[in-house]
Design a protein around this motif. Sequence first.
Motif, PDB file in Angstrom:
ATOM      1  N   UNK A  43       1.001  -1.136  -0.118  1.00  0.00           N
ATOM      2  CA  UNK A  43       0.214   0.025  -0.013  1.00  0.00           C
ATOM      3  C   UNK A  43       0.784   1.307   0.016  1.00  0.00           C
ATOM      4  N   UNK A  44       1.720   1.135   0.714  1.00  0.00           N
ATOM      5  CA  UNK A  44       2.792   2.569   0.754  1.00  0.00           C
ATOM      6  C   UNK A  44       3.631   2.738  -0.326  1.00  0.00           C
ATOM      7  N   UNK A  45       3.749   1.616  -1.120  1.00  0.00           N
ATOM      8  CA  UNK A  45       4.501   1.791  -2.311  1.00  0.00           C
ATOM      9  C   UNK A  45       3.747   2.216  -3.579  1.00  0.00           C
ATOM     10  N   UNK A  46       2.200   2.336  -3.386  1.00  0.00           N
ATOM     11  CA  UNK A  46       1.470   2.795  -4.256  1.00  0.00           C
ATOM     12  C   UNK A  46       0.472   2.100  -5.036  1.00  0.00           C
ATOM     13  N   UNK A  47       0.465   0.562  -4.644  1.00  0.00           N
ATOM     14  CA  UNK A  47      -0.439  -0.001  -5.336  1.00  0.00           C
ATOM     15  C   UNK A  47      -1.992   0.005  -4.989  1.00  0.00           C
ATOM     16  N   UNK A  48      -2.802  -0.239  -5.619  1.00  0.00           N
ATOM     17  CA  UNK A  48      -4.353  -0.090  -5.336  1.00  0.00           C
ATOM     18  C   UNK A  48      -4.916  -1.286  -5.032  1.00  0.00           C
ATOM     19  N   UNK A  49      -5.815  -1.521  -4.173  1.00  0.00           N
ATOM     20  CA  UNK A  49      -6.620  -2.812  -3.774  1.00  0.00           C
ATOM     21  C   UNK A  49      -8.140  -2.444  -3.833  1.00  0.00           C
ATOM     22  N   UNK A  50      -8.855  -3.412  -4.446  1.00  0.00           N
ATOM     23  CA  UNK A  50     -10.130  -3.264  -4.287  1.00  0.00           C
ATOM     24  C   UNK A  50     -10.747  -4.393  -3.972  1.00  0.00           C
ATOM     25  N   UNK A  51     -11.534  -4.424  -3.001  1.00  0.00           N
ATOM     26  CA  UNK A  51     -12.083  -5.615  -2.341  1.00  0.00           C
ATOM     27  C   UNK A  51     -13.429  -5.921  -3.040  1.00  0.00           C
ATOM     28  N   UNK A  52     -13.175  -6.815  -4.379  1.00  0.00           N
ATOM     29  CA  UNK A  52     -14.458  -7.064  -5.163  1.00  0.00           C
ATOM     30  C   UNK A  52     -13.724  -8.177  -6.102  1.00  0.00           C
ATOM     31  N   UNK A  53     -14.787  -9.128  -6.473  1.00  0.00           N
ATOM     32  CA  UNK A  53     -14.492 -10.178  -7.064  1.00  0.00           C
ATOM     33  C   UNK A  53     -14.477 -10.211  -8.539  1.00  0.00           C
ATOM     34  N   UNK A  54     -13.385 -10.715  -9.229  1.00  0.00           N
ATOM     35  CA  UNK A  54     -13.314 -10.559 -10.752  1.00  0.00           C
ATOM     36  C   UNK A  54     -14.149 -11.708 -11.239  1.00  0.00           C
ATOM     37  N   UNK A  55     -15.064 -11.359 -12.167  1.00  0.00           N
ATOM     38  CA  UNK A  55     -16.121 -12.230 -12.684  1.00  0.00           C
ATOM     39  C   UNK A  55     -15.689 -12.507 -14.333  1.00  0.00           C
TER      40      UNK A  55
END
Length: 275
Positions: free
Chosen positions: A85-97
Amino acid sequence: MSIHDHKETRETFGEIMDYDVIIIGAGIAGMTAAIYVVRAGKTALVLESTMHGGQIINTVNIENWPGQLGISGAKLSEEIYHQMNNLGATIEYSEAISIERTDIVGDKSHFVVKTDDAEYSCGAIIIATGTEPRKLSKEQTADAGKRPISYCATCDGALYKGKPVVVVGSGNTAKHEMRYLSNIASKVYHIHHDDKIPEDATAVFVAIGRVPNTKWLNGIVELDDHGYVIADESCTTSAPGIFVAGDVRTKSTRQLVTAAGDGAIAASAAVEYLS
């Protein structure tokens, strides 16, 4: 989930958020991949359907992670998450369909990954969906009746202190579950996957192996007979631009360090592909 061919170009995606690499799964492999992608100067989106950390968050004490004499799975995964997270990656809590491939100029593919509520585009994908516990047979599920079924003794064992329980399974994981529960339960039964569940057992702990989270990948990348993504140490799949990391790929050893190694290799391969 399926992959489809379209004749759009990158410029036609409109409001869809665009990333260099989309990583599906936020276990150790997926988060490590994200770290390596952003450190290479690329943008990364991590899609996670449940909670970052993967199956390791249920491990009370890890003693085989280099540099740590002992650390909980939850703490280790949280530290890697914060680094990512500190390095700048984005995370989304969602399922790929679904994954859609769009042909663009040159020999590269562009992808659109859809979730229940959004769409994202990228130039490369890393599959890091891991595995999940193999479920009880229909017969044993019916036999269990209303008794709770658990796939993690360290998570739920304390709920049955002083009560009889049963462990289903015959491998090392089942033995580990039995040892752990023997210090909590009044009695621990051990049965195989086709045995009848003892009537006095108050809960059923299942340890009959794991299966890869790849049903949705059928037709997208080549899978082996057990459903694992076919890839060698290069983490390159049969589909150009799609890579794989962690327990979900064909491999002989599935450990935290090999998952992290896969993440680094897959990320490097994805960055090279983009270049």
